[in-house]
Scaffold this motif. Structure first.
Motif, PDB file in Angstrom:
ATOM      1  N   LEU A 136      90.735  -3.225  45.089  1.00 53.99           N
ATOM      2  CA  LEU A 136      89.846  -2.205  45.634  1.00 53.99           C
ATOM      3  C   LEU A 136      89.347  -1.287  44.522  1.00 53.99           C
ATOM      4  N   VAL A 137      88.141  -0.763  44.682  1.00 56.21           N
ATOM      5  CA  VAL A 137      87.645   0.263  43.768  1.00 56.21           C
ATOM      6  C   VAL A 137      87.180   1.452  44.583  1.00 56.21           C
ATOM      7  N   GLY A 138      87.067   2.602  43.926  1.00 61.49           N
ATOM      8  CA  GLY A 138      86.625   3.782  44.645  1.00 61.49           C
ATOM      9  C   GLY A 138      86.645   5.015  43.776  1.00 61.49           C
ATOM     10  N   GLY A 139      86.509   6.170  44.435  1.00 57.48           N
ATOM     11  CA  GLY A 139      86.465   7.419  43.705  1.00 57.48           C
ATOM     12  C   GLY A 139      86.830   8.605  44.571  1.00 57.48           C
ATOM     13  N   TYR A 140      87.364   9.632  43.927  1.00 58.82           N
ATOM     14  CA  TYR A 140      87.579  10.929  44.575  1.00 58.82           C
ATOM     15  C   TYR A 140      87.282  11.984  43.514  1.00 58.82           C
ATOM     16  N   ALA A 141      86.099  12.578  43.663  1.00 61.22           N
ATOM     17  CA  ALA A 141      85.515  13.398  42.602  1.00 61.22           C
ATOM     18  C   ALA A 141      85.869  14.876  42.741  1.00 61.22           C
ATOM     19  N   ASN A 142      85.504  15.639  41.694  1.00 62.85           N
ATOM     20  CA  ASN A 142      85.614  17.089  41.719  1.00 62.85           C
ATOM     21  C   ASN A 142      84.381  17.707  42.360  1.00 62.85           C
ATOM     22  N   GLY A 143      84.521  18.944  42.773  1.00 69.40           N
ATOM     23  CA  GLY A 143      83.390  19.697  43.270  1.00 69.40           C
ATOM     24  C   GLY A 143      82.724  20.517  42.196  1.00 69.40           C
ATOM     25  N   PHE A 144      82.986  20.173  40.938  1.00 71.33           N
ATOM     26  CA  PHE A 144      82.383  20.883  39.816  1.00 71.33           C
ATOM     27  C   PHE A 144      82.256  19.941  38.638  1.00 71.33           C
ATOM     28  N   VAL A 145      81.499  20.368  37.640  1.00 69.56           N
ATOM     29  CA  VAL A 145      81.361  19.625  36.396  1.00 69.56           C
ATOM     30  C   VAL A 145      82.260  20.275  35.368  1.00 69.56           C
ATOM     31  N   THR A 146      83.096  19.483  34.695  1.00 71.09           N
ATOM     32  CA  THR A 146      84.009  20.024  33.697  1.00 71.09           C
ATOM     33  C   THR A 146      83.368  20.023  32.320  1.00 71.09           C
ATOM     34  N   ALA A 147      83.541  21.103  31.600  1.00 72.53           N
ATOM     35  CA  ALA A 147      83.075  21.182  30.227  1.00 72.53           C
ATOM     36  C   ALA A 147      84.060  20.470  29.316  1.00 72.53           C
ATOM     37  N   ALA A 148      83.678  20.293  28.060  1.00 74.05           N
ATOM     38  CA  ALA A 148      84.560  19.606  27.109  1.00 74.05           C
ATOM     39  C   ALA A 148      85.888  20.329  26.958  1.00 74.05           C
ATOM     40  N   SER A 149      85.886  21.634  27.149  1.00 69.02           N
ATOM     41  CA  SER A 149      87.114  22.424  27.027  1.00 69.02           C
ATOM     42  C   SER A 149      88.055  22.224  28.203  1.00 69.02           C
ATOM     43  N   GLY A 150      87.543  21.576  29.260  1.00 70.03           N
ATOM     44  CA  GLY A 150      88.354  21.409  30.461  1.00 70.03           C
ATOM     45  C   GLY A 150      88.056  22.447  31.517  1.00 70.03           C
ATOM     46  N   GLN A 151      87.212  23.444  31.183  1.00 68.73           N
ATOM     47  CA  GLN A 151      86.835  24.465  32.150  1.00 68.73           C
ATOM     48  C   GLN A 151      85.709  23.943  33.043  1.00 68.73           C
ATOM     49  N   GLY A 152      85.597  24.486  34.211  1.00 69.68           N
ATOM     50  CA  GLY A 152      84.539  24.053  35.121  1.00 69.68           C
ATOM     51  C   GLY A 152      84.159  25.156  36.077  1.00 69.68           C
ATOM     52  N   GLU A 153      82.945  25.082  36.575  1.00 71.17           N
ATOM     53  CA  GLU A 153      82.455  26.057  37.537  1.00 71.17           C
ATOM     54  C   GLU A 153      82.303  25.382  38.904  1.00 71.17           C
ATOM     55  N   TYR A 154      82.916  25.989  39.917  1.00 66.61           N
ATOM     56  CA  TYR A 154      82.732  25.476  41.267  1.00 66.61           C
ATOM     57  C   TYR A 154      81.300  25.726  41.716  1.00 66.61           C
ATOM     58  N   ARG A 155      80.796  24.871  42.581  1.00 69.95           N
ATOM     59  CA  ARG A 155      79.445  25.024  43.103  1.00 69.95           C
ATOM     60  C   ARG A 155      79.496  24.915  44.616  1.00 69.95           C
ATOM     61  N   ASP A 156      78.423  25.301  45.234  1.00 74.95           N
ATOM     62  CA  ASP A 156      78.355  25.248  46.689  1.00 74.95           C
ATOM     63  C   ASP A 156      77.917  23.849  47.108  1.00 74.95           C
ATOM     64  N   LEU A 157      78.853  22.927  47.074  1.00 73.79           N
ATOM     65  CA  LEU A 157      78.586  21.531  47.422  1.00 73.79           C
ATOM     66  C   LEU A 157      78.967  21.342  48.884  1.00 73.79           C
ATOM     67  N   SER A 158      77.977  21.185  49.738  1.00 74.68           N
ATOM     68  CA  SER A 158      78.260  21.091  51.168  1.00 74.68           C
ATOM     69  C   SER A 158      78.913  19.757  51.497  1.00 74.68           C
ATOM     70  N   PRO A 159      79.658  19.697  52.594  1.00 71.61           N
ATOM     71  CA  PRO A 159      80.254  18.427  53.015  1.00 71.61           C
ATOM     72  C   PRO A 159      79.203  17.338  53.219  1.00 71.61           C
ATOM     73  N   GLU A 160      78.050  17.725  53.769  1.00 71.79           N
ATOM     74  CA  GLU A 160      77.001  16.741  54.034  1.00 71.79           C
ATOM     75  C   GLU A 160      76.419  16.194  52.732  1.00 71.79           C
ATOM     76  N   GLU A 161      76.235  17.072  51.753  1.00 71.65           N
ATOM     77  CA  GLU A 161      75.714  16.614  50.456  1.00 71.65           C
ATOM     78  C   GLU A 161      76.718  15.697  49.770  1.00 71.65           C
ATOM     79  N   TYR A 162      77.988  16.053  49.828  1.00 69.14           N
ATOM     80  CA  TYR A 162      79.012  15.213  49.191  1.00 69.14           C
ATOM     81  C   TYR A 162      79.018  13.826  49.816  1.00 69.14           C
ATOM     82  N   LEU A 163      78.931  13.767  51.130  1.00 67.07           N
ATOM     83  CA  LEU A 163      78.917  12.482  51.828  1.00 67.07           C
ATOM     84  C   LEU A 163      77.650  11.688  51.519  1.00 67.07           C
ATOM     85  N   ASP A 164      76.500  12.303  51.715  1.00 62.76           N
ATOM     86  CA  ASP A 164      75.241  11.557  51.651  1.00 62.76           C
ATOM     87  C   ASP A 164      74.762  11.278  50.228  1.00 62.76           C
TER      88      ASP A 164
END
Length: 206
Positions: A136-164
């Protein structure tokens, strides 16, 4: 009641997202063996996750396979191109895991995690192409983009956007295991469950 499985975690031993801080293979293997032995009695499968390099995943997978439990392996990706955070290719990562003694028949899933959903979407076709057909293959992603330092900013990612925008394209590229990591919350998982199964319930997908 619903039947669920408990995945025991073999995590990064130094720092997530920092391939340059991954220890030597033999040192990692010894530590992963201790972790695997400790969590095996209460786990249904072992999940080697947020792996930044080929050898980090190979060490974790080696220790996990020695327990006799089913094994899943998940890598974290560079945010700008579909490679591991070490710069190593997805093809090399899959090959190293599947060449580990005992992998065939025991490695049940190969995944991406702890990475932006955009790069998981871009990389999923390569993972499906590289993985054996019976894995099987798949994914479970973050709700933010991580910088090279490992830091990241959360964003307003709606459930519908994440799904679609993300989960459905992953599935179209061959994914059959989907979920969420950091910054993905129960409401997102609920939306995935409802969207994929057409059920209006409070049940959460595994």
């Amino acid at each position: 009641g619903r039947k669920v499985k408990v995945a025991g975690c073999l995590p990064p031993l130094a720092e997530s997202y920092r391939a340059d801080r991954v220890g030597a293979f033999d040192e990692n293997l010894a530590n992963y063996r201790r972790i695997a032995a400790a969590i095996m009695p209460t786990s249904d499968l072992l999940l080697c996750e947020t792996m930044s390099t080929v050898d980090e995943a190979r060490a974790a997978c080696t220790a996990a396979l020695e327990t006799g439990l089913p094994v899943w392996v998940a890598w974290t990706l560079d945010e700008n191109k579909p490679v591991l955070r070490s710069g190593e290719s997805i093809e090399a990562a899959v090959a190293a895991v599947m060449q580990t003694p005992g992998a065939h028949g025991a490695v049940k899933a190969l995944l991406f995690n702890c990475t932006s959903p955009e790069i998981v979407r871009e990389a999923m076709p390569a993972l499906r192409a590289a993985a054996p057909a019976d894995v099987l293959v798949g994914g479970y992603a973050n709700g933010f983009v991580t910088a090279a330092s490992g830091q990241g900013e959360y964003r307003d990612l709606s459930p519908e956007e994440y799904l679609d925008s993300f989960v459905r394209p992953w599935i179209s590229s061959g994914a059959s295991v989907v979920g969420g990591c950091c910054g993905i919350f129960p409401r997102h998982i609920q939306a995935i469950h409802r969207g994929l199964h057409g059920k209006k319930s409070d049940a959460m997908e595994e």
